[in-house]
Write an enzyme that holds these catalytic residues in place. Sequence first.
Site, PDB file in Angstrom:
ATOM      1  N   LEU A 104       6.469  -4.636   5.592  1.00  0.00           N
ATOM      2  CA  LEU A 104       5.038  -4.428   5.794  1.00  0.00           C
ATOM      3  C   LEU A 104       4.299  -4.840   4.528  1.00  0.00           C
ATOM      4  O   LEU A 104       4.833  -4.714   3.432  1.00  0.00           O
ATOM      5  CB  LEU A 104       4.738  -2.953   6.100  1.00  0.00           C
ATOM      6  CG  LEU A 104       5.227  -2.385   7.439  1.00  0.00           C
ATOM      7  CD1 LEU A 104       4.870  -0.904   7.530  1.00  0.00           C
ATOM      8  CD2 LEU A 104       4.647  -3.149   8.622  1.00  0.00           C
ATOM      9  N   ASP A 105       3.052  -5.288   4.694  1.00  0.00           N
ATOM     10  CA  ASP A 105       2.218  -5.630   3.543  1.00  0.00           C
ATOM     11  C   ASP A 105       1.916  -4.374   2.734  1.00  0.00           C
ATOM     12  O   ASP A 105       2.011  -3.249   3.232  1.00  0.00           O
ATOM     13  CB  ASP A 105       0.908  -6.263   4.003  1.00  0.00           C
ATOM     14  CG  ASP A 105       1.120  -7.594   4.703  1.00  0.00           C
ATOM     15  OD1 ASP A 105       2.161  -8.229   4.463  1.00  0.00           O
ATOM     16  OD2 ASP A 105       0.235  -7.991   5.492  1.00  0.00           O
ATOM     17  N   ILE A 106       1.491  -4.564   1.500  1.00  0.00           N
ATOM     18  CA  ILE A 106       1.232  -3.444   0.594  1.00  0.00           C
ATOM     19  C   ILE A 106       0.160  -2.496   1.135  1.00  0.00           C
ATOM     20  O   ILE A 106       0.226  -1.283   0.914  1.00  0.00           O
ATOM     21  CB  ILE A 106       0.847  -3.964  -0.811  1.00  0.00           C
ATOM     22  CG1 ILE A 106       0.786  -2.812  -1.818  1.00  0.00           C
ATOM     23  CG2 ILE A 106      -0.464  -4.742  -0.769  1.00  0.00           C
ATOM     24  CD1 ILE A 106       0.653  -3.272  -3.255  1.00  0.00           C
ATOM     25  N   THR A 108      -0.503  -2.036   4.401  1.00  0.00           N
ATOM     26  CA  THR A 108      -0.169  -1.611   5.759  1.00  0.00           C
ATOM     27  C   THR A 108       0.686  -0.344   5.698  1.00  0.00           C
ATOM     28  O   THR A 108       1.571  -0.227   4.852  1.00  0.00           O
ATOM     29  CB  THR A 108       0.589  -2.715   6.513  1.00  0.00           C
ATOM     30  OG1 THR A 108      -0.216  -3.899   6.542  1.00  0.00           O
ATOM     31  CG2 THR A 108       0.904  -2.297   7.935  1.00  0.00           C
ATOM     32  N   HIS A 187       1.830 -12.227   7.241  1.00  0.00           N
ATOM     33  CA  HIS A 187       0.519 -11.640   7.575  1.00  0.00           C
ATOM     34  C   HIS A 187       0.143 -11.893   9.036  1.00  0.00           C
ATOM     35  O   HIS A 187      -1.030 -12.136   9.359  1.00  0.00           O
ATOM     36  CB  HIS A 187      -0.577 -12.222   6.677  1.00  0.00           C
ATOM     37  CG  HIS A 187      -0.475 -11.829   5.238  1.00  0.00           C
ATOM     38  ND1 HIS A 187      -0.039 -10.579   4.826  1.00  0.00           N
ATOM     39  CD2 HIS A 187      -0.761 -12.525   4.104  1.00  0.00           C
ATOM     40  CE1 HIS A 187      -0.071 -10.524   3.506  1.00  0.00           C
ATOM     41  NE2 HIS A 187      -0.487 -11.689   3.035  1.00  0.00           N
TER      42      HIS A 187
END
Length: 236
Positions: A104-106, A108, A187
């Site tokens: 997961l993105d930072i 999210t 993303h």
Amino acid sequence: MKFPCRIDKFVSHINELPRSKVKILIKKGEVSINGIVTKKSDVQITREDSIELSGKQLKYLGKRYFMLNKPQGYVCANSDELHPTVFDLLDEPNLKDFHVAGRLDIDTTGLVLITNDGDWSHQITSPKKQKYKTYLVETKEIITEEALEQLRHGVALHNEKQLTRPAQAQAVDKYALRLSICEGKYHQVKRMLAAVSNHVVELHREKISDIELDSKLSAGEYRPLTEHEINIINAK
């Protein structure tokens, strides 16, 4: 870790010590196999052998699986010079062989699965396996039925030649939708919403395949997966 294996490799792995230091300890008689001291670093051991270092039994924990409720501000990496990682939230031994099964993105939040079983995580991350990841997406603009239909049929991402695979998309309210995808492009959710002229404000992963984020886990908390949850991935 595969068995049989060398005693120095095993001790190094369990204690996270350099192999060179382990060899010195073995020469000093600090390591025993089934109660018998060995001074040879290349002795082969099996999973059933009892290994002790300085009188303390070393146990191989085998394959392990955890679910974490990821908070914002943490990166899904084993180490990072700028940010804390999800592994900083785990109080577990021998994590050097672990990895995140679906990052997961930072910014999210939500469900992250962490394991040392590469074959198992491949079942999750490979698009060919069709394991859907479900997200609750809050958006800047109103969610239109037209946008939902576009997401369901596949959209063109910037700098991508092929459309995304058909997604499952359902409106939750005017500014939120539940989106399920079986790919893991960079993303991807944010780019998919951009492709339908919208913008992601907040993103939270609720589910991977049929493994749901435990509602009892607060942000930053984790627990081992149940046997049933582990088998969900292997069964599909």
